[in-house]
Write a protein that holds these residues in place. Structure first.
Motif, PDB file in Angstrom:
ATOM      1  N   ALA A 192       0.793  -1.049  -0.020  1.00 47.72           N
ATOM      2  CA  ALA A 192       0.080  -0.002   0.101  1.00 47.72           C
ATOM      3  C   ALA A 192       0.828   1.115  -0.004  1.00 47.72           C
ATOM      4  N   LEU A 193       1.913   1.163   0.865  1.00 49.23           N
ATOM      5  CA  LEU A 193       3.076   2.313   1.154  1.00 49.23           C
ATOM      6  C   LEU A 193       3.536   2.580  -0.534  1.00 49.23           C
ATOM      7  N   THR A 194       3.728   1.508  -1.073  1.00 47.22           N
ATOM      8  CA  THR A 194       4.571   1.730  -2.392  1.00 47.22           C
ATOM      9  C   THR A 194       3.587   2.244  -3.387  1.00 47.22           C
ATOM     10  N   GLN A 195       2.314   1.626  -3.313  1.00 44.80           N
ATOM     11  CA  GLN A 195       1.519   2.227  -4.342  1.00 44.80           C
ATOM     12  C   GLN A 195       1.066   3.743  -4.225  1.00 44.80           C
ATOM     13  N   GLN A 196       0.996   4.100  -2.949  1.00 46.10           N
ATOM     14  CA  GLN A 196       0.514   5.419  -2.519  1.00 46.10           C
ATOM     15  C   GLN A 196       1.603   6.672  -2.626  1.00 46.10           C
ATOM     16  N   ILE A 197       3.054   5.951  -2.709  1.00 48.58           N
ATOM     17  CA  ILE A 197       3.897   6.841  -3.153  1.00 48.58           C
ATOM     18  C   ILE A 197       4.038   7.024  -4.691  1.00 48.58           C
ATOM     19  N   SER A 198       3.690   6.110  -5.466  1.00 47.40           N
ATOM     20  CA  SER A 198       3.617   6.100  -6.954  1.00 47.40           C
ATOM     21  C   SER A 198       2.524   6.742  -7.373  1.00 47.40           C
ATOM     22  N   LYS A 199       1.277   7.113  -6.669  1.00 49.40           N
ATOM     23  CA  LYS A 199       0.019   7.817  -7.132  1.00 49.40           C
ATOM     24  C   LYS A 199       0.285   9.232  -7.643  1.00 49.40           C
ATOM     25  N   GLY A 200       1.344   9.576  -7.095  1.00 46.99           N
ATOM     26  CA  GLY A 200       1.834  11.134  -7.420  1.00 46.99           C
ATOM     27  C   GLY A 200       3.048  11.109  -7.959  1.00 46.99           C
ATOM     28  N   PRO A 201       3.495  12.248  -8.222  1.00 48.32           N
ATOM     29  CA  PRO A 201       4.955  12.553  -8.934  1.00 48.32           C
ATOM     30  C   PRO A 201       6.176  12.116  -7.848  1.00 48.32           C
ATOM     31  N   VAL A 202       7.198  11.331  -8.681  1.00 51.38           N
ATOM     32  CA  VAL A 202       8.339  11.069  -7.666  1.00 51.38           C
ATOM     33  C   VAL A 202       9.317  11.545  -8.801  1.00 51.38           C
ATOM     34  N   ASP A 203      10.320  12.323  -7.971  1.00 55.19           N
ATOM     35  CA  ASP A 203      11.336  12.674  -8.920  1.00 55.19           C
ATOM     36  C   ASP A 203      12.318  11.557  -9.003  1.00 55.19           C
ATOM     37  N   ALA A 204      12.757  11.142 -10.235  1.00 56.94           N
ATOM     38  CA  ALA A 204      13.654  10.016 -10.368  1.00 56.94           C
ATOM     39  C   ALA A 204      15.062  10.421 -10.018  1.00 56.94           C
ATOM     40  N   VAL A 205      15.522  11.585  -9.760  1.00 59.19           N
ATOM     41  CA  VAL A 205      16.943  11.653  -9.458  1.00 59.19           C
ATOM     42  C   VAL A 205      17.036  11.431  -7.786  1.00 59.19           C
ATOM     43  N   THR A 206      16.282  12.479  -7.072  1.00 59.29           N
ATOM     44  CA  THR A 206      16.213  12.570  -5.983  1.00 59.29           C
ATOM     45  C   THR A 206      15.633  11.341  -4.821  1.00 59.29           C
ATOM     46  N   GLU A 207      14.317  10.872  -5.708  1.00 58.29           N
ATOM     47  CA  GLU A 207      13.615   9.838  -5.224  1.00 58.29           C
ATOM     48  C   GLU A 207      12.560  10.522  -4.209  1.00 58.29           C
ATOM     49  N   LYS A 208      12.478  11.833  -4.234  1.00 61.86           N
ATOM     50  CA  LYS A 208      11.379  12.664  -3.240  1.00 61.86           C
ATOM     51  C   LYS A 208      10.058  12.265  -4.206  1.00 61.86           C
ATOM     52  N   ALA A 209       9.092  12.410  -3.046  1.00 62.43           N
ATOM     53  CA  ALA A 209       7.811  12.093  -3.767  1.00 62.43           C
ATOM     54  C   ALA A 209       6.738  13.084  -3.195  1.00 62.43           C
ATOM     55  N   LEU A 210       5.636  13.357  -3.747  1.00 64.19           N
ATOM     56  CA  LEU A 210       4.455  14.246  -3.486  1.00 64.19           C
ATOM     57  C   LEU A 210       3.810  13.480  -2.067  1.00 64.19           C
ATOM     58  N   TYR A 211       3.482  12.162  -2.414  1.00 63.00           N
ATOM     59  CA  TYR A 211       3.055  11.667  -1.358  1.00 63.00           C
ATOM     60  C   TYR A 211       4.019  10.721  -0.625  1.00 63.00           C
ATOM     61  N   THR A 212       4.071  11.202   0.611  1.00 66.03           N
ATOM     62  CA  THR A 212       5.114  10.484   1.650  1.00 66.03           C
ATOM     63  C   THR A 212       4.602  10.542   3.104  1.00 66.03           C
ATOM     64  N   LEU A 213       5.369   9.604   3.998  1.00 66.82           N
ATOM     65  CA  LEU A 213       5.021   9.887   5.411  1.00 66.82           C
ATOM     66  C   LEU A 213       6.043  10.646   6.195  1.00 66.82           C
ATOM     67  N   ASN A 214       7.216  10.868   5.406  1.00 69.03           N
ATOM     68  CA  ASN A 214       8.272  11.507   5.818  1.00 69.03           C
ATOM     69  C   ASN A 214       8.523  12.808   5.367  1.00 69.03           C
ATOM     70  N   GLU A 215       8.828  13.782   6.161  1.00 72.11           N
ATOM     71  CA  GLU A 215       8.685  15.165   5.414  1.00 72.11           C
ATOM     72  C   GLU A 215      10.318  15.264   4.824  1.00 72.11           C
ATOM     73  N   ASP A 216      11.330  14.638   4.903  1.00 71.11           N
ATOM     74  CA  ASP A 216      12.619  14.702   4.607  1.00 71.11           C
ATOM     75  C   ASP A 216      12.648  14.235   2.993  1.00 71.11           C
ATOM     76  N   TRP A 217      11.461  13.538   2.518  1.00 67.50           N
ATOM     77  CA  TRP A 217      11.420  12.825   1.446  1.00 67.50           C
ATOM     78  C   TRP A 217      10.295  13.402   0.697  1.00 67.50           C
ATOM     79  N   LEU A 218       9.565  14.676   1.188  1.00 62.22           N
ATOM     80  CA  LEU A 218       8.610  15.221   0.595  1.00 62.22           C
ATOM     81  C   LEU A 218       8.816  16.011  -0.675  1.00 62.22           C
ATOM     82  N   LEU A 219       8.514  15.902  -1.861  1.00 65.64           N
ATOM     83  CA  LEU A 219       8.774  16.633  -3.108  1.00 65.64           C
ATOM     84  C   LEU A 219       8.010  18.042  -3.007  1.00 65.64           C
ATOM     85  N   TRP A 220       8.696  19.062  -2.651  1.00 69.55           N
ATOM     86  CA  TRP A 220       8.095  20.485  -2.734  1.00 69.55           C
ATOM     87  C   TRP A 220       8.500  21.168  -3.683  1.00 69.55           C
TER      88      TRP A 220
END
Length: 600
Positions: A192-220
């Motif tokens: 479920a976590l993997t699917q939720q992360i991939s539901k939104g944009p994920v930066d292919a270089v930094t791996e940061k995502a719009l959907y995440t639980l961890n602020e450090d990995w938030l794509l803003w």
């Protein structure tokens, strides 16, 4: 000038209003349409699970511990030498002296302690009742040490052989419960976590995502969140005459890179059919069919956008792939001369040569055109953390309750047995503070075993890639899990870390459930010594041919050889029998003879 500034300020205000409103809409309309069921769960078999717990760093030492059926004559001879050493370590006086002598040496590191504990676990896996007896004896010694004047700190870290031994013991005893009760909820949560992360944009270089639980990995920082969902009809090339399979519907985003699309295709294939596609991601190419013609889709090609010296990775939007497009999957064509680099990610300078959603910092471009860089505030996107939490919340709760739930109102026998052992030690040492026993139990089971499982699902399942981003999300969930066992109430303000704030409202309820769990375990009918001994003997028998005990003994002997005089001195302090010291010398002679024969 002021007019231009006013226009720019109005534009910024409009953008911020729009982004905040979109965040609110996403939060209120978030629906958990994530996976509710899976096919066969890919559990690792027992010996590979155990090795990952015993030797988490892997390597040659871990590989040696698995029994090799085709042993050559030389190995059999060495194993015969090990039989004498095996008998020696089954003398508890010798083994406790061995452990204490090693731990008193300043050059005996924490890593050494963990290795010795795991070697002992493998060497004595065939006699788990004795290993349990040894562990209890060493734990009582640990509790009696003057350095443990603060009982609440007991077992919090892994700073002794017995603490690592306890981790291994819990893993052995709870493997059955893990597979039967906790494995499926854990696998569903990770999926479920993997699917939720991939539901939104994920930066292919930094791996940061719009959907995440961890602020450090938030794509803003992305300059443009203008993306749309696409449904692709994916066909797989079969045979050599251009035939294709039936189409598979795959969800993607216009902002996905070509490699991200490939990954989503393979994930969808495995979810639908319950087994992986015959080829891995780096072995396939994809093409887009338009008007009967196929266009190859590449991560980087001659049409890629270049800013300064940095190249943007191609996306579906770049190739103008529409909703409902047909995509064909085929085996990658090998070009001569063969290059070991089959993906741009293999480039050592990947993160500096390429970009995806986060624009590269180009000083010249910024100074000449400051208006190109939109004002970005991370705080606007913090609602995405909450959206992700809402989406996976039922999976998190199911997992937690599968751990501290009581199937048939009965805890696993190892949990009941060990908690009773801790209660008995507290009574023996006249510990009257109930918080101390609660902390001992928490440091023994959730902290020492379950957190290891929650943060490392790759220890439990095969073919599961734990990306740094997934690891960061699991750490947030693991923190909430541990907070549920804490006895202190946290005072959280606006400056508190977001990973604590995310689950702040849920923790009080979880704490009540944990207290009830501990009470139910305590009130449960005790497991008799004979009953538990039978359980341990059954576990030993079940896995009797899976580990190379001789290899573990050979590695253990290296420590005995290194600290031979210190172990002898410790035996003298304990007034050990002369027969025991003779046996120890005999082991040394046998191993020395083996060394000499290997040199000649």
């Amino acid at each position: 000038m002021s007019e231009r500034m006013n226009e720019r300020l109005e534009e910024l205000e409009c953008e911020i209003r729009s982004e905040i409103r979109q965040g609110f809409v996403d939060l209120q309309t978030e629906n958990s349409d994530l996976i509710q069921n899976v096919g066969a769960i890919p559990f690792l078999d027992y010996k590979h699970f155990a090795l990952k717990i015993f030797f988490p760093e892997g390597g040659p030492l871990a590989n040696m511990m698995i029994k090799d059926i085709s042993q050559v004559a030389v190995k059999i001879e060495v194993d015969e030498k090990c039989q004498v050493f095996s008998a020696l370590i089954r003398d508890q006086t010798f083994l406790t002296c061995f452990v204490h002598a090693l731990e008193e040496q300043k050059n005996f590191s924490i890593k050494d302690k963990c290795v010795v504990a795991s070697l002992l676990t493998v060497a004595l896996h065939g006699d788990l009742p004795y290993l349990t007896q040894l562990m209890e004896d060493l734990l009582q010694n640990l509790m009696d040490q003057p350095s443990n004047a603060q009982p609440k700190l007991l077992l919090r870290r892994t700073e002794s052989i017995v603490e690592k031994l306890l981790t291994n013991w819990m893993s052995i005893c709870l493997y059955g419960f893990l597979r039967e009760s906790v494995g499926q909820p854990l696998f569903l949560l990770v999926s479920a976590l993997t699917q939720q992360i991939s539901k939104g944009p994920v930066d292919a270089v930094t791996e940061k995502a719009l959907y995440t639980l961890n602020e450090d990995w938030l794509l803003w920082q992305a300059q443009d969140f203008n993306f749309s969902p696409l449904k692709l009809n994916v066909l797989f090339a079969v045979g050599t005459e251009g035939e294709v399979s039936e189409s598979l519907e795959v969800n993607a985003l216009t902002c996905d890179t070509i490699e991200q699309v490939k990954e989503k295709i393979l994930q969808t294939f495995q979810r639908k059919f319950g087994f992986p596609y015959t080829q891995q991601q780096r072995e396939i190419d994809i093409e887009y069919e338009k008007g009967g013609r196929y266009t190859p889709l590449e991560e980087v090609d001659g049409s890629s956008e270049v800013q300064g010296e940095v190249t943007m990775l191609n996306t579906l939007k770049h190739y103008q792939v529409p909703d409902g497009a047909s995509i064909k999957v085929m085996t990658k064509k090998l070009h001569a001369p063969l290059s070991p680099q089959t993906s741009v990610k293999d480039d050592q300078n990947f993160s500096t040569k390429y970009f995806h959603l986060i624009d590269p910092d180009i000083d010249k471009d910024e100074s000449n055109h400051p208006e190109r860089k939109k004002l970005k505030l991370k705080e606007i996107y913090l609602t995405k953390l909450l959206s992700t939490k809402v989406a996976v919340h039922s999976f998190v709760e199911n997992l937690f309750r599968s751990i501290w739930g009581m199937p048939n109102n009965k805890a696993p026998s190892a949990v009941k047995y060990f908690f009773d052992f801790l209660d008995a030690q507290a009574e023996k040492k006249k510990v009257t503070d109930p918080d101390v026993v609660h902390i001992w139990k928490t440091n023994s089971l959730p902290l020492r075993f379950w957190i290891n499982i929650l943060k490392n699902p790759n220890f439990v399942f095969s073919d599961l890639e734990k990306t740094p981003h997934l690891d960061a999300c699991l750490s947030v969930i693991a923190q909430a899990f541990m907070d549920s066992f804490s006895l202190t109430d946290q005072q959280l303000g606006k400056h508190a870390p977001t990973n604590k704030l995310l689950y702040a409202k849920d923790i009080p309820q979880y704490k009540q459930e944990v207290k009830m769990y501990y009470k139910l375990v305590k009130d449960q009918l005790s497991v008799s010594s004979q009953e538990f001994k039978t359980f341990l003997q059954d576990e030993s028998k079940k896995h009797e041919s899976e580990f190379n005990e001789s290899a573990a003994l050979r590695e253990l002997y290296k420590y005995m050889d290194r600290y031979f005089s210190e172990i002898t001195e410790k035996l003298n302090q304990r007034d050990a029998s002369s027969k025991l010291k003779e046996e120890m010398n005999r082991v040394k002679e046998l191993f020395d003879d083996m060394k000499k024969s290997s040199w000649t």
